[in-house]
Scaffold this motif. Structure first.
Motif, short mmCIF file in Angstrom:
data_model
loop_
_atom_site.label_atom_id
_atom_site.label_comp_id
_atom_site.label_asym_id
_atom_site.label_seq_id
_atom_site.Cartn_x
_atom_site.Cartn_y
_atom_site.Cartn_z
N TYR A 1 41.76 -40.19 -4.25
CA TYR A 1 40.73 -40.16 -3.11
C TYR A 1 39.57 -39.51 -3.25
N ILE A 2 38.25 -39.97 -2.58
CA ILE A 2 36.83 -39.64 -2.97
C ILE A 2 36.54 -39.31 -1.42
N TYR A 3 35.99 -38.14 -1.35
CA TYR A 3 35.34 -37.84 0.00
C TYR A 3 33.97 -38.43 0.11
N PRO A 4 33.57 -38.78 1.25
CA PRO A 4 32.29 -39.42 1.46
C PRO A 4 31.06 -38.45 0.83
N GLU A 5 31.21 -37.17 0.81
CA GLU A 5 30.34 -36.43 0.32
C GLU A 5 30.13 -36.51 -1.10
N GLN A 6 31.23 -36.86 -1.73
CA GLN A 6 31.43 -36.70 -3.24
C GLN A 6 30.64 -38.20 -3.59
N PHE A 7 30.85 -38.94 -2.89
CA PHE A 7 30.08 -40.30 -3.26
C PHE A 7 28.44 -39.93 -3.05
N SER A 8 28.13 -39.58 -2.03
CA SER A 8 26.65 -39.16 -1.55
C SER A 8 26.06 -38.51 -2.85
N TYR A 9 26.97 -37.27 -3.20
CA TYR A 9 26.57 -36.30 -4.30
C TYR A 9 26.28 -37.41 -5.61
N MET A 10 27.03 -38.13 -5.82
CA MET A 10 27.02 -39.13 -7.06
C MET A 10 25.84 -40.10 -6.87
N LEU A 11 25.62 -40.66 -5.73
CA LEU A 11 24.54 -41.48 -5.35
C LEU A 11 23.31 -40.75 -5.61
N GLU A 12 23.07 -39.62 -5.06
CA GLU A 12 21.68 -38.77 -5.30
C GLU A 12 21.45 -38.43 -6.60
N LEU A 13 22.56 -38.00 -7.32
CA LEU A 13 22.57 -37.72 -8.90
C LEU A 13 22.09 -38.74 -9.62
N LYS A 14 22.55 -40.19 -9.39
CA LYS A 14 22.31 -41.38 -10.10
C LYS A 14 20.74 -41.69 -10.05
N ARG A 15 20.40 -41.66 -8.79
CA ARG A 15 18.84 -41.76 -8.19
C ARG A 15 17.99 -40.84 -9.13
N SER A 16 18.56 -39.62 -9.25
CA SER A 16 17.75 -38.84 -9.68
C SER A 16 17.56 -39.15 -11.21
N LEU A 17 18.67 -39.59 -11.79
CA LEU A 17 18.66 -39.84 -13.34
C LEU A 17 17.86 -41.33 -13.57
N ASP A 18 18.12 -42.11 -12.66
CA ASP A 18 17.32 -43.41 -12.68
C ASP A 18 15.61 -43.12 -12.68
N LYS B 1 32.55 -30.93 -6.46
CA LYS B 1 31.26 -31.00 -6.90
C LYS B 1 31.18 -31.36 -8.56
N THR B 2 32.48 -30.56 -9.24
CA THR B 2 32.62 -30.74 -10.54
C THR B 2 33.05 -32.05 -11.08
N VAL B 3 34.12 -32.46 -10.44
CA VAL B 3 34.42 -33.80 -10.90
C VAL B 3 33.47 -34.96 -10.37
N SER B 4 32.63 -34.78 -9.31
CA SER B 4 31.90 -35.78 -8.67
C SER B 4 30.67 -35.72 -9.93
N LEU B 5 30.26 -34.53 -10.23
CA LEU B 5 29.15 -34.68 -11.25
C LEU B 5 29.51 -35.20 -12.80
N LEU B 6 30.54 -34.75 -13.33
CA LEU B 6 31.30 -35.22 -14.51
C LEU B 6 31.47 -36.65 -14.53
#
Length: 181
Positions: A27-44, A59-64
């Motif tokens: 399961y993934i929490y909506p906050e985890q998905f949002s965290y990954m989305l913002e991180l991806k946009r920053s990397l892009d 946070k840790t598993v989302s980032l990794l």
């Protein structure tokens, strides 16, 4: 809102703004998905990112998960992740999550993801010289270690065998930097 697709009970694949991300939990929490989305946009955008989430929200598993996928699919753009943490238990948690994620990739995908995780700590936690590790104070450990391994001390020991040096460091140095310890 449906944030994920489950292709089997063991595999969760996420589409994070066009990037396929494997997530090692059911399961993934909506906050985890949002965290990954913002991180991806920053990397892009090749920019910086400051993200905040409460303790215990993944946070840790989302980032990794996001970074490993990004490094795998865009190896020329992200070559390394430096993850800094304040305490040894926090560092160990990061390494455990990375280990789980790598096992997940190996078990559930055909993709060859080769990530090296390395945890660095202080001399106080890494030193194996019993004369140095007997000390409790980190500053004293650093000083004693430096007094046994500094280049000028090692040079003096070549001229005078009475000058103490660290036999563990010398053995490591003779074996080469690629030697397993």
């Amino acid at each position: 809102i449906h944030f994920y697709k489950r292709y089997s009970s063991a595999i969760m694949k996420l589409n994070v703004d066009g990037l396929l991300v494997y997530f090692p939990y059911d399961y993934i929490y909506p906050e985890q998905f949002s965290y990954m989305l913002e991180l991806k946009r920053s990397l892009d955008a090749k920019g910086h990112c400051l993200l905040e989430m409460p303790s215990g929200t993944g946070k840790t598993v989302s980032l990794l998960s996001l970074i490993v996928a990004y490094m795998h699919h865009k190896p020329s753009e992200v070559t390394k992740l430096i993850y800094c943490s304040r305490t040894i238990p926090e560092m160990e948690k990061v390494m455990e999550e990375l280990r789980k994620l790598m096992e997940f990739y190996q078990k559930n995908t055909t993709e060859n993801v080769n990530i090296l995780g390395l945890m660095l700590s202080s001399r106080k936690n890494l030193c194996i010289n019993p004369e140095v590790t007997a000390e409790r104070d980190g500053k004293i450990v650093d000083m004693r270690c430096h007094n046994l391994t500094a280049p000028h001390v090692r040079e003096k020991s070549l001229e005078d065998a009475q000058v103490p040096i660290c036999s563990f460091y010398e053995q490591f140095d003779r074996g080469g930097r690629e030697m397993a310890v």
